[in-house]
Design an enzyme around this catalytic site. Structure first.
Site, mmCIF file in Angstrom:
data_model
loop_
_atom_site.group_PDB
_atom_site.id
_atom_site.type_symbol
_atom_site.label_atom_id
_atom_site.label_comp_id
_atom_site.label_asym_id
_atom_site.label_seq_id
_atom_site.Cartn_x
_atom_site.Cartn_y
_atom_site.Cartn_z
ATOM 1 N N SER A 221 -10.212 5.940 -4.310
ATOM 2 C CA SER A 221 -11.133 7.069 -4.466
ATOM 3 C C SER A 221 -10.686 8.058 -5.533
ATOM 4 C CB SER A 221 -11.289 7.767 -3.120
ATOM 5 O OG SER A 221 -10.028 8.177 -2.607
ATOM 6 N N TYR B 172 -15.388 1.400 -6.290
ATOM 7 C CA TYR B 172 -16.628 2.090 -5.905
ATOM 8 C C TYR B 172 -17.722 1.878 -6.943
ATOM 9 C CZ TYR B 172 -13.578 3.861 -2.365
ATOM 10 O OH TYR B 172 -12.701 3.904 -1.320
ATOM 11 N N ARG C 4 -10.412 10.578 2.098
ATOM 12 C CA ARG C 4 -10.242 11.306 3.366
ATOM 13 C C ARG C 4 -11.469 12.180 3.630
ATOM 14 N NH1 ARG C 4 -3.927 11.323 3.477
ATOM 15 N NH2 ARG C 4 -3.753 9.093 3.059
ATOM 16 N N GLU D 218 7.302 -6.701 1.276
ATOM 17 C CA GLU D 218 6.094 -6.540 2.092
ATOM 18 C C GLU D 218 5.163 -7.743 1.921
ATOM 19 O OE1 GLU D 218 4.986 -4.528 4.302
ATOM 20 O OE2 GLU D 218 6.178 -2.709 4.193
ATOM 21 N N LYS E 88 0.861 -1.189 0.000
ATOM 22 C CA LYS E 88 0.000 0.000 0.000
ATOM 23 C C LYS E 88 0.891 1.231 0.000
ATOM 24 C CE LYS E 88 -3.567 2.420 2.597
ATOM 25 N NZ LYS E 88 -4.538 2.327 3.701
ATOM 26 N N ARG F 69 1.332 9.937 5.567
ATOM 27 C CA ARG F 69 1.527 8.582 6.094
ATOM 28 C C ARG F 69 2.826 7.959 5.588
ATOM 29 N NH1 ARG F 69 -3.542 8.247 8.070
ATOM 30 N NH2 ARG F 69 -5.387 8.336 6.740
ATOM 31 N N LYS G 187 -2.374 -1.560 -3.702
ATOM 32 C CA LYS G 187 -3.191 -0.350 -3.653
ATOM 33 C C LYS G 187 -2.326 0.881 -3.767
ATOM 34 C CE LYS G 187 -6.121 2.013 -0.363
ATOM 35 N NZ LYS G 187 -6.684 1.987 0.976
#
Ligand code: PBG
Length: 326
Positions: free
Chosen positions: A275, A314, A207, A234, A197, A218, A249
């Protein structure tokens, strides 16, 4: 002028020929519908930066879950927006917290007719908006965050979730959650690890959707977009720690990473069309710059072609309808 007589256009001449030779398909079962539920709502609230997506009330969440199941989607991914946030994100592991009650509501409504997943991360629940708990110096405290994730996993399992979606990018999160689930008699709950990610600008509209309080970024836990090999590290760790499913992602900007992860593991690999990817297509279509439905299906096809078994999008319910002509 002569050239080889192999003429690829022969197989593109009619829709039937093209259908016969298509290498990739998108089916409703490949799609996972993310859904947002906000505590205390009596009506759904539109999310300004994600035209067509809403924060649900408890009632409309159930209706959206039923609609998704009827469209044949592969699963649901639930996100909760609490009324009260604190430094510990305690609403995340309160059995009466919005996400945990939403899980039990949705499971009561749709049962095993689809796969009910929930976001297992603290960012929606902390007053500072980070995915973990903060140390005294303001840095994100990895191991303290793991203790909170363990409590969250127990609460979500208790609520009946089928799959927990570990999206916090803390080291050791998969092992921690796997162990606590097994130790509490929830060995059947599967772990979806957001293994690779990235710290992405394309999470911007999300957000808004969760009314994030984050100040800063982040980058101390999500990956640097410059790194591809690191994604394999990872992923390897998450597989060793007991992940059942792994995720890359965002999707479109990271199809190379997705393809290399698919080649490296023997687990189902998903991708999250985030998003910002959604908003780009919606806003460009509204501006008349692209054809909306073609663009939606083209992006989903691309993610599948890169090797994803499943795609969080979505558009899941709508795209399922487009694909089946319903
Ligand atoms: C963390 C989480 C995020 C998204 C999914 N889970 C936000 C983040 O990492 O900042 C983003 C999804 C999207 O942009 O659609 N709980």
């Amino acid at each position: 002028m002569s050239f080889p007589t192999d003429r690829p256009r022969r197989l593109r001449r009619t829709p039937a020929l093209r259908r016969l030779v298509a290498e990739t398909s998108v089916e409703p079962r490949h799609l996972i519908q993310p859904l947002f539920v906000r505590e205390g709502l009596s009506e759904p609230v539109p999310i300004g930066s994600m035209p067509g997506v809403v924060q649900h009330s408890a009632d409309t969440l159930r209706a959206a879950a039923v609609a998704a199941v009827e469209a044949g989607v592969g699963g649901l991914m639930l996100f909760g927006v609490p009324s009260l946030r604190d430094a510990e994100g305690s609403a995340a592991y309160d059995p009466a917290g919005i996400l945990n009650t939403a899980i039990s509501d949705v499971v009561a409504e749709v049962g095993d007719a689809t796969v009910v997943m929930a976001d297992l991360c603290l960012d929606e629940f902390t007053n500072h908006g980070h995915c973990g708990l903060l140390a005294a110096d303001g840095s994100v405290d990895n191991d303290a965050s793991l203790r909170a994730y363990a409590q969250m996993a127990v609460a979500q399992a208790e609520a009946g979730v089928h799959v927990v979606g570990l999206s916090g990018m803390m080291d050791g999160q998969v092992a921690t959650v796997r162990v606590v689930l097994d130790d509490t008699g929830r060995g059947d709950v599967a772990v979806l690890a957001y293994a690779a990610k990235y710290a992405s600008a394309f999470y911007g509209p999300f957000r808004d959707a969760v009314e994030s309080r984050l100040v800063g970024d982040r980058r101390s836990y999500q990956q640097d977009p410059a790194n591809g090999v690191e994604a394999l590290r990872e992923v390897r760790l998450d597989v060793e720690e007991g992940a059942d499913l792994v995720l890359v992602k965002p999707a479109l900007g990271y199809l190379d990473v997705l393809a290399s992860v698919v080649a490296a593991v023997d687990l189902p690999v998903g991708a999250y069309q985030v998003s910002g990817e959604y908003a780009m297509v919606e806003l460009a279509a509204r501006a008349g710059a692209i054809q909306r439905e073609r663009a939606i299906l083209e992006t989903l096809t691309s993610v599948r072609r890169a090797g994803a078994t499943f795609v969080l999008t979505y558009w899941a319910t709508e795209a399922a309808g487009l694909l089946t002509g319903r």
